[in-house]
Design an enzyme around this catalytic site. Structure first.
Site, PDB file in Angstrom:
ATOM      1  N   ASP A 146       0.821  -1.221   0.000  1.00 36.49           N
ATOM      2  CA  ASP A 146       0.000   0.000   0.000  1.00 36.49           C
ATOM      3  C   ASP A 146       0.855   1.273   0.000  1.00 36.49           C
ATOM      4  OD1 ASP A 146      -1.970  -1.875   0.241  1.00 36.49           O
ATOM      5  OD2 ASP A 146      -2.495  -1.402   2.314  1.00 36.49           O
ATOM      6  N   GLU A 246      -9.137  -0.182  -5.167  1.00 30.15           N
ATOM      7  CA  GLU A 246     -10.163  -0.881  -4.379  1.00 30.15           C
ATOM      8  C   GLU A 246     -10.729   0.010  -3.277  1.00 30.15           C
ATOM      9  OE1 GLU A 246      -8.326  -4.099  -2.152  1.00 30.15           O
ATOM     10  OE2 GLU A 246      -7.106  -2.704  -0.991  1.00 30.15           O
TER      11      GLU A 246
HETATM   12  O1  F6P Z   1      -2.505  -4.016   3.358  1.00 26.56           O
HETATM   13  C1  F6P Z   1      -2.071  -4.762   2.294  1.00 26.56           C
HETATM   14  C2  F6P Z   1      -3.236  -5.316   1.529  1.00 26.56           C
HETATM   15  O2  F6P Z   1      -2.738  -6.121   0.478  1.00 26.56           O
HETATM   16  C3  F6P Z   1      -4.231  -4.275   1.006  1.00 26.56           C
HETATM   17  O3  F6P Z   1      -3.816  -3.665  -0.174  1.00 26.56           O
HETATM   18  C4  F6P Z   1      -5.467  -5.098   0.867  1.00 26.56           C
HETATM   19  O4  F6P Z   1      -6.654  -4.327   0.928  1.00 26.56           O
HETATM   20  C5  F6P Z   1      -5.376  -5.989   2.045  1.00 26.56           C
HETATM   21  O5  F6P Z   1      -4.016  -6.153   2.348  1.00 26.56           O
HETATM   22  C6  F6P Z   1      -6.016  -7.329   1.844  1.00 26.56           C
HETATM   23  O6  F6P Z   1      -5.928  -8.018   3.005  1.00 26.56           O
HETATM   24  P1  F6P Z   1      -6.198  -9.567   3.175  1.00 26.56           P
HETATM   25  O7  F6P Z   1      -5.058 -10.288   2.551  1.00 26.56           O
HETATM   26  O8  F6P Z   1      -6.242  -9.759   4.653  1.00 26.56           O
HETATM   27  O9  F6P Z   1      -7.493  -9.840   2.496  1.00 26.56           O
END
Ligand code: F6P
Length: 413
Positions: A146, A246
């Site tokens: 991020d 997103e």
């Molecule tokens: O924080 C990193 C990230 O990859 C974000 O970009 C994304 O929204 C989130 O983690 C997704 O999380 P998880 O793998 O817990 O679904």
């Protein structure tokens, strides 16, 4: 600060990246060399959860060649978690347990690799151990695709994801215009509430094979304005590519998937994102009537080791290695950060950022880097991101397929 002799533990936390294991390799190889101060090196299974459950691996028993392969192995090799420690004033059960485990295993060095939430965890643990009079050096190792950590120029993991996204969009661009009929392609990019990753779609546009429109969460998302943007491009070329974060939200604070249903929430209160491309693709199909594809880059964008940036791999290793060197030198309660010279060519310099400053703060894309229309990103971002994505990481190949690290994971008794 005197010499502190004891064992070290390292944990990985939050969403993985293509290079988080390169930081693990940095921590492990450096810690294993610090034989005068660090006696044993442990890897926590699933981050802080592994410490609470007293489940960790003896890294000294790993084959050095496999530790080397960690540099090009994506995902979190030790396992990750999204576990939120309670506020100590309200419930100190976890803190007491951590202290108990640290004392039992003589853990005097704690390295935690993660994003904002993980730096918060690190900070809380360090404060508790200090109050309890237990000497332990705590260092944060940054990581997040991020790219939203406060106090650092950029974050390990971001550049590799950005390189994958830009490359993939360039490829999709060629595919999405082969027919003599109209087509709209919506590409959804991760990054949560910050638009750094979605902005990396602009790198593809810079190369002439990119999106027509880019929407970041820094700007409120207006469905009708987006439709007007798409119609305008479609009228000209019959082909439209949109890159959408997103994390875009409508003016009344709703994520796009929330327009059609409920979304779940994790331990930190973060809404489970994803599904934006599908919702927007359906909407645009109804409105425009041509062929529309929604593409969610999903996990592929954060585990694409085959397209990792060499710069990112090397800097991720450096972050882990530096955390250990700093701790052995007596430094504690900092996250390793990066800065670049204000003028002249790109160079990655180390800076230390107090954990308390990083905890729970999100760094967003500067608004002045986004165009007035709120549907594209300016050259400032290209200048910022270009040096970070340089170099190709050569992954080990066996029988035509990647050879990723295979750890023995000998559990410490
Ligand atoms: O924080 C990193 C990230 O990859 C974000 O970009 C994304 O929204 C989130 O983690 C997704 O999380 P998880 O793998 O817990 O679904």
């Amino acid at each position: 600060m005197g010499k502190l002799i004891g064992n070290a533990i390292f944990g990985q936390s939050g969403g993985p990246t293509a290079v988080i294991n390169a930081s693990a390799a940095g921590v492990f190889t450096e810690a294993l060399q610090q034989t005068g101060t660090i006696k044993k090196v442990f890897g926590a299974a699933n981050g802080i959860v592994g410490i609470l459950n007293e489940k960790f691996y003896d890294i000294g028993q790993e084959d050095p060649a496999e530790l080397e392969l960690l540099k090009t192995t994506p995902s979190s090799a030790l396992g990750s978690c999204r576990y939120k420690l309670a506020d100590q004033a309200e419930d100190d059960t976890d803190y007491k347990r951590i202290l108990e485990v640290f004392k039992k295993h003589d853990i005097r060095y704690f390295f935690y690799n993660g994003g904002n939430d993980s730096m918060d965890t690190c900070n809380k643990i360090s404060n508790y151990l200090r109050e309890a009079g237990y000497e332990c050096r705590v260092m944060g190792v940054p990581k997040t695709i991020d790219n939203d950590l406060f106090g650092t120029d950029h974050c390990p993991g971001f550049a590799s994801a950005a390189k994958y996204i830009a490359t993939t969009i360039m490829e999709v661009y060629l595919d999405a215009r082969v027919y003599d009929t109209g087509m709209v392609t919506v590409i959804e990019i991760m990054g949560r509430h910050a638009g750094w990753l979605a902005a990396s779609a602009a790198l593809a546009a810079y190369k002439g094979h990119g999106p027509d429109l880019i929407y970041l969460p820094e700007v409120p998302f207006d469905l009708e304005k987006m439709l007007a943007d798409v119609k305008r491009v479609y009228a000209k070329t019959g082909k439209v590519i949109l890159a959408v974060s997103e994390g875009v939200k409508t003016r009344d604070g709703k994520f796009i998937p929330e327009l059609v249903g409920e979304v779940s929430v994790d331990a930190f209160g973060h809404k489970q994102l994803g599904g934006t491309a599908a919702v927007l693709a359906n909407y645009l199909k109804d409105e425009i009537g041509c062929k529309v594809r929604g593409i969610e880059l999903s996990l592929m964008q954060r585990c694409a080791a085959h397209l990792a940036s060499k710069t990112d791999v090397e800097e991720s290793f450096l972050a882990g290695q530096t955390a250990v060197r700093c701790a052995v030198d007596g430094i504690t309660d900092f996250m390793v950060g990066f800065q670049r010279p204000e003028t002249g060519p790109y160079k990655c310099e180390i800076k230390l950022v107090p954990l308390a400053d990083v905890a729970n703060t999100e760094k967003k894309v500067p608004l002045e880097w986004i165009n007035e229309e709120g549907n594209f990103i300016k050259q400032d971002f290209i200048d910022y991101a270009m040096p970070l994505i340089q170099g190709e990481s050569k992954i080990a190949i066996e029988e035509g397929l990647p050879r990723f690290a295979k750890l023995k994971k000998v559990v410490v008794k």
